[in-house]
Design a protein around this motif. Structure first.
Motif, PDB file in Angstrom:
ATOM      1  N   GLU A   1      32.838  48.824  34.942  1.00 48.13           N
ATOM      2  CA  GLU A   1      31.882  48.868  36.044  1.00 48.13           C
ATOM      3  C   GLU A   1      32.220  47.735  37.004  1.00 48.13           C
ATOM      4  O   GLU A   1      32.944  46.815  36.644  1.00 48.13           O
ATOM      5  N   SER A   2      31.709  47.811  38.216  1.00 44.49           N
ATOM      6  CA  SER A   2      32.014  46.747  39.169  1.00 44.49           C
ATOM      7  C   SER A   2      31.357  45.442  38.717  1.00 44.49           C
ATOM      8  O   SER A   2      30.351  45.439  38.010  1.00 44.49           O
ATOM      9  N   ALA A   3      31.962  44.346  39.132  1.00 41.71           N
ATOM     10  CA  ALA A   3      31.497  43.018  38.716  1.00 41.71           C
ATOM     11  C   ALA A   3      31.254  42.144  39.939  1.00 41.71           C
ATOM     12  O   ALA A   3      31.962  42.244  40.942  1.00 41.71           O
ATOM     13  N   THR A   4      30.268  41.274  39.827  1.00 41.23           N
ATOM     14  CA  THR A   4      29.964  40.319  40.887  1.00 41.23           C
ATOM     15  C   THR A   4      30.842  39.098  40.713  1.00 41.23           C
ATOM     16  O   THR A   4      30.941  38.539  39.622  1.00 41.23           O
ATOM     17  N   VAL A   5      31.499  38.697  41.792  1.00 42.48           N
ATOM     18  CA  VAL A   5      32.411  37.552  41.770  1.00 42.48           C
ATOM     19  C   VAL A   5      32.117  36.654  42.973  1.00 42.48           C
ATOM     20  O   VAL A   5      31.510  37.082  43.944  1.00 42.48           O
ATOM     21  N   PRO A   6      32.570  35.401  42.912  1.00 41.11           N
ATOM     22  CA  PRO A   6      32.330  34.495  44.036  1.00 41.11           C
ATOM     23  C   PRO A   6      33.261  34.796  45.217  1.00 41.11           C
ATOM     24  O   PRO A   6      34.360  35.308  45.038  1.00 41.11           O
TER      25      PRO A   6
ATOM     26  N   VAL B   1      33.733  43.479  42.869  1.00 38.34           N
ATOM     27  CA  VAL B   1      35.068  44.040  42.675  1.00 38.34           C
ATOM     28  C   VAL B   1      34.946  45.217  41.728  1.00 38.34           C
ATOM     29  O   VAL B   1      34.077  45.236  40.855  1.00 38.34           O
ATOM     30  N   SER B   2      35.831  46.188  41.900  1.00 38.25           N
ATOM     31  CA  SER B   2      35.750  47.384  41.064  1.00 38.25           C
ATOM     32  C   SER B   2      36.971  47.582  40.187  1.00 38.25           C
ATOM     33  O   SER B   2      36.995  48.485  39.365  1.00 38.25           O
ATOM     34  N   THR B   3      37.986  46.724  40.362  1.00 38.70           N
ATOM     35  CA  THR B   3      39.176  46.851  39.527  1.00 38.70           C
ATOM     36  C   THR B   3      39.483  45.522  38.837  1.00 38.70           C
ATOM     37  O   THR B   3      39.117  44.452  39.327  1.00 38.70           O
ATOM     38  N   ALA B   4      40.170  45.637  37.722  1.00 41.85           N
ATOM     39  CA  ALA B   4      40.554  44.443  36.969  1.00 41.85           C
ATOM     40  C   ALA B   4      41.513  43.572  37.774  1.00 41.85           C
ATOM     41  O   ALA B   4      41.428  42.340  37.735  1.00 41.85           O
ATOM     42  N   THR B   5      42.405  44.206  38.506  1.00 47.67           N
ATOM     43  CA  THR B   5      43.368  43.440  39.315  1.00 47.67           C
ATOM     44  C   THR B   5      42.652  42.629  40.384  1.00 47.67           C
ATOM     45  O   THR B   5      42.978  41.455  40.602  1.00 47.67           O
TER      46      THR B   5
END
Length: 193
Positions: free
Chosen positions: A70-75, A160-164
């Motif tokens: 799932e998408s993740a919140t990042v700074p 972000v929606s991808t691991a990269t």
């Protein structure tokens, strides 16, 4: 995997564990003869950045079992130097610490999403390194960070929606805001008389 890759992986893991062990040992001493010495050597951060890049490269090479569930919140990683320089050191530290917390949450999500076992060691190393950076910040007398109830409560974020993408943010955050905070840390400034 080649023998050289295995030995490099083993040495990288051991270096991270050693750094974490040293930080933990300093916390557990019953009586410190002097305050915790600040860790001002940017080569420590450079090592963490290199390992973050290695994780990013490994993720880009992965073809199966390496997606984010799932998408993740990042700074945000972009640094507006006019804004950064107007902030006091406490505001800068809060921004970095909230970013480290967000990255740790996102990497934990990635760890549970990834089924490619070869990537697990890279992700585990990245998580350990974020914890070590928090220890470095404590050594610089930067106040402990209290995380919010959820990532939605943190300002200056994106998803972000991808691991990269996640691992690119990880590298850029370390190279940018974390490096700036460590370079300007009051505990590391030399008295010039």
């Amino acid at each position: 995997m080649l023998a050289g890759d295995l030995s490099f992986l083993f040495l990288s893991v051991m270096a991270g564990l050693l750094a974490l062990l040293l930080i933990v040992l300093e916390w557990t001493l019953p009586v410190l003869p002097s305050p915790l010495r600040p860790i001002c050597d940017l080569r420590v951060l450079d090592h963490f950045i290199k390992e973050a890049r290695d994780a990013e490269v490994a993720m880009k090479a992965c073809r199966e079992g390496c997606s984010l569930s799932e998408s993740a919140t990042v700074p945000q990683t972009r640094v507006d130097f006019d804004v950064w320089e107007k902030q006091n050191s406490s505001q800068q530290a809060d921004e970095v610490q909230s970013g480290l917390w967000l990255l740790q949450q996102a990497l934990n999500l990635l760890r549970t999403s990834v089924t490619n076992t070869a990537l697990h060691s890279h992700i585990d190393t990245s998580i350990r390194n974020l914890l070590s950076i928090s220890g470095v910040l404590r050594s610089l007398n930067i106040q402990e960070y209290t995380p919010p109830a959820s990532a939605a409560d943190v300002e200056g974020t994106w998803r972000v929606s991808t691991a990269t993408e996640l691992l690119q943010v990880h590298v850029n955050f370390l190279r940018g805001k974390v490096r700036l905070l460590l370079m300007d840390a009051q505990a590391c400034q030399q008295d010039v008389s």
